[in-house]
Design a protein around this motif. Sequence first.
Motif, PDB file in Angstrom:
ATOM      1  N   LEU A   1     -34.738 -18.480 -55.398  1.00  0.00           N
ATOM      2  CA  LEU A   1     -33.295 -18.607 -55.507  1.00  0.00           C
ATOM      3  C   LEU A   1     -32.670 -17.236 -55.321  1.00  0.00           C
ATOM      4  O   LEU A   1     -33.303 -16.211 -55.575  1.00  0.00           O
ATOM      5  CB  LEU A   1     -32.915 -19.145 -56.890  1.00  0.00           C
ATOM      6  N   ALA A   2     -31.409 -17.210 -54.883  1.00  0.00           N
ATOM      7  CA  ALA A   2     -30.658 -15.951 -54.805  1.00  0.00           C
ATOM      8  C   ALA A   2     -29.386 -16.094 -55.624  1.00  0.00           C
ATOM      9  O   ALA A   2     -28.739 -17.139 -55.611  1.00  0.00           O
ATOM     10  CB  ALA A   2     -30.319 -15.607 -53.362  1.00  0.00           C
ATOM     11  N   MET A   3     -29.028 -15.030 -56.314  1.00  0.00           N
ATOM     12  CA  MET A   3     -27.896 -15.078 -57.228  1.00  0.00           C
ATOM     13  C   MET A   3     -27.068 -13.812 -57.112  1.00  0.00           C
ATOM     14  O   MET A   3     -27.607 -12.702 -56.992  1.00  0.00           O
ATOM     15  CB  MET A   3     -28.432 -15.229 -58.656  1.00  0.00           C
TER      16      MET A   3
ATOM     17  N   VAL B   1     -36.058 -15.972 -59.187  1.00  0.00           N
ATOM     18  CA  VAL B   1     -34.710 -15.592 -58.761  1.00  0.00           C
ATOM     19  C   VAL B   1     -34.693 -14.180 -58.181  1.00  0.00           C
ATOM     20  O   VAL B   1     -35.292 -13.259 -58.746  1.00  0.00           O
ATOM     21  CB  VAL B   1     -33.735 -15.663 -59.955  1.00  0.00           C
ATOM     22  N   TRP B   2     -33.998 -14.017 -57.054  1.00  0.00           N
ATOM     23  CA  TRP B   2     -33.617 -12.702 -56.549  1.00  0.00           C
ATOM     24  C   TRP B   2     -32.140 -12.505 -56.893  1.00  0.00           C
ATOM     25  O   TRP B   2     -31.284 -13.294 -56.454  1.00  0.00           O
ATOM     26  CB  TRP B   2     -33.767 -12.617 -55.030  1.00  0.00           C
ATOM     27  N   ILE B   3     -31.820 -11.461 -57.643  1.00  0.00           N
ATOM     28  CA  ILE B   3     -30.424 -11.132 -57.944  1.00  0.00           C
ATOM     29  C   ILE B   3     -30.020 -10.061 -56.928  1.00  0.00           C
ATOM     30  O   ILE B   3     -30.271  -8.869 -57.115  1.00  0.00           O
ATOM     31  CB  ILE B   3     -30.263 -10.652 -59.390  1.00  0.00           C
ATOM     32  N   THR B   4     -29.411 -10.499 -55.846  1.00  0.00           N
ATOM     33  CA  THR B   4     -29.200  -9.608 -54.704  1.00  0.00           C
ATOM     34  C   THR B   4     -27.869  -8.865 -54.741  1.00  0.00           C
ATOM     35  O   THR B   4     -27.626  -8.021 -53.882  1.00  0.00           O
ATOM     36  CB  THR B   4     -29.323 -10.389 -53.386  1.00  0.00           C
TER      37      THR B   4
ATOM     38  N   ALA C   1     -33.394 -18.698 -50.839  1.00  0.00           N
ATOM     39  CA  ALA C   1     -32.325 -19.670 -50.615  1.00  0.00           C
ATOM     40  C   ALA C   1     -30.976 -18.977 -50.447  1.00  0.00           C
ATOM     41  O   ALA C   1     -30.816 -17.794 -50.785  1.00  0.00           O
ATOM     42  CB  ALA C   1     -32.267 -20.645 -51.791  1.00  0.00           C
ATOM     43  N   PRO C   2     -29.979 -19.688 -49.912  1.00  0.00           N
ATOM     44  CA  PRO C   2     -28.640 -19.107 -49.796  1.00  0.00           C
ATOM     45  C   PRO C   2     -28.143 -18.562 -51.134  1.00  0.00           C
ATOM     46  O   PRO C   2     -28.426 -19.135 -52.196  1.00  0.00           O
ATOM     47  CB  PRO C   2     -27.783 -20.294 -49.338  1.00  0.00           C
ATOM     48  N   ALA C   3     -27.400 -17.460 -51.078  1.00  0.00           N
ATOM     49  CA  ALA C   3     -26.854 -16.830 -52.278  1.00  0.00           C
ATOM     50  C   ALA C   3     -25.414 -17.284 -52.473  1.00  0.00           C
ATOM     51  O   ALA C   3     -24.525 -16.846 -51.742  1.00  0.00           O
ATOM     52  CB  ALA C   3     -26.913 -15.310 -52.152  1.00  0.00           C
TER      53      ALA C   3
END
Length: 322
Positions: free
Chosen positions: A181-183, A220-223, A153-155
């Motif tokens: 999710l992206a964070m 979650v992806w913590i990008t 998803a959009p970050a």
Amino acid sequence: MTDGLSRRQVLRLGALAPAAVAFAGVAMPTPAAAATSTLPDSVPSRKKGVGVARKADQAAYRVQSMTPAWYYTWAADGVEGVQDVAFVPMVWGGAWDQMVETQVDAVRDLAPGKRPVVLGFNEPDGAKQANMTVDRALQWWPEVSDLAALTVAPAPVHPFDPWPTEFFQRAAELGLGYDYLAMHMYPGGDAQLGLQTPEEAAAALLDTADQFHAAYGKPVWITEFALADWGAKVVGHNRYTPDDALAFMEAVLPGLESRPHVARYAWFGAGPLAATSLPLGPSALFDLDGGTTPLGEYYARFGAPAPTAATSPVQAGGAAQQ
């Protein structure tokens, strides 16, 4: 953050062991043993990644020296020459349809068929980043999600701001899906609130990731993440030291590895330009001459906990997700 730079102007900054772990169809080599190491026994992480935004920072040896499972460039194209590290393209977004269409086409042209996974818009709620209305993001989301088997998803700038809240609510109403999710988060301190200790900053990031996952039920992806002093306005006045950044990394990485709902993470800035950032300079993985900092050496050596009799290799290496 990325080209054009953002709210915090961070981007103005402007051998291998034989064992391997599979990631999205790519073999990821085990990092070489360091001469001196205080790290526990580990195996290659399926989660660990790096982001390399600026062309001046994009060098294959820098990406590979961090022994990541994956990397991204905030764009559709990877870094020439990188081998055995999975590249994840991004549709960065933008305020104009033509910008987004060009990026979608670029990802579509990468290879026949769908990609394994694609990253969604970069900080669409940021005026100096993708700068998209929720309406525009929802309009383009079917095109983005059609590009890959799995979609991130959009970050957002902040995971619980009004923009992501509205996007996720309306996406659910419209039946628009996403798999992760992206964070983004840069804990630490600012001029008004003072500084957190490195350990407090690590706890804040991990708590936010837990809450984000709980709110929407997706991994979650913590990008983007690093320790930051947002009160640093003058060169040399960052109140954190490289030792503080290392303490933060030592505290946060095991927490990210141990959480099944954290699917991927990427430290911000795998290149020398990161060292010129006022808020993030002590968190740089490389120095201005392109050499690896002690923090970068630690990140390169870090891996998932080695399996024990009670731990399967998949558990040790992270969730077996794309």
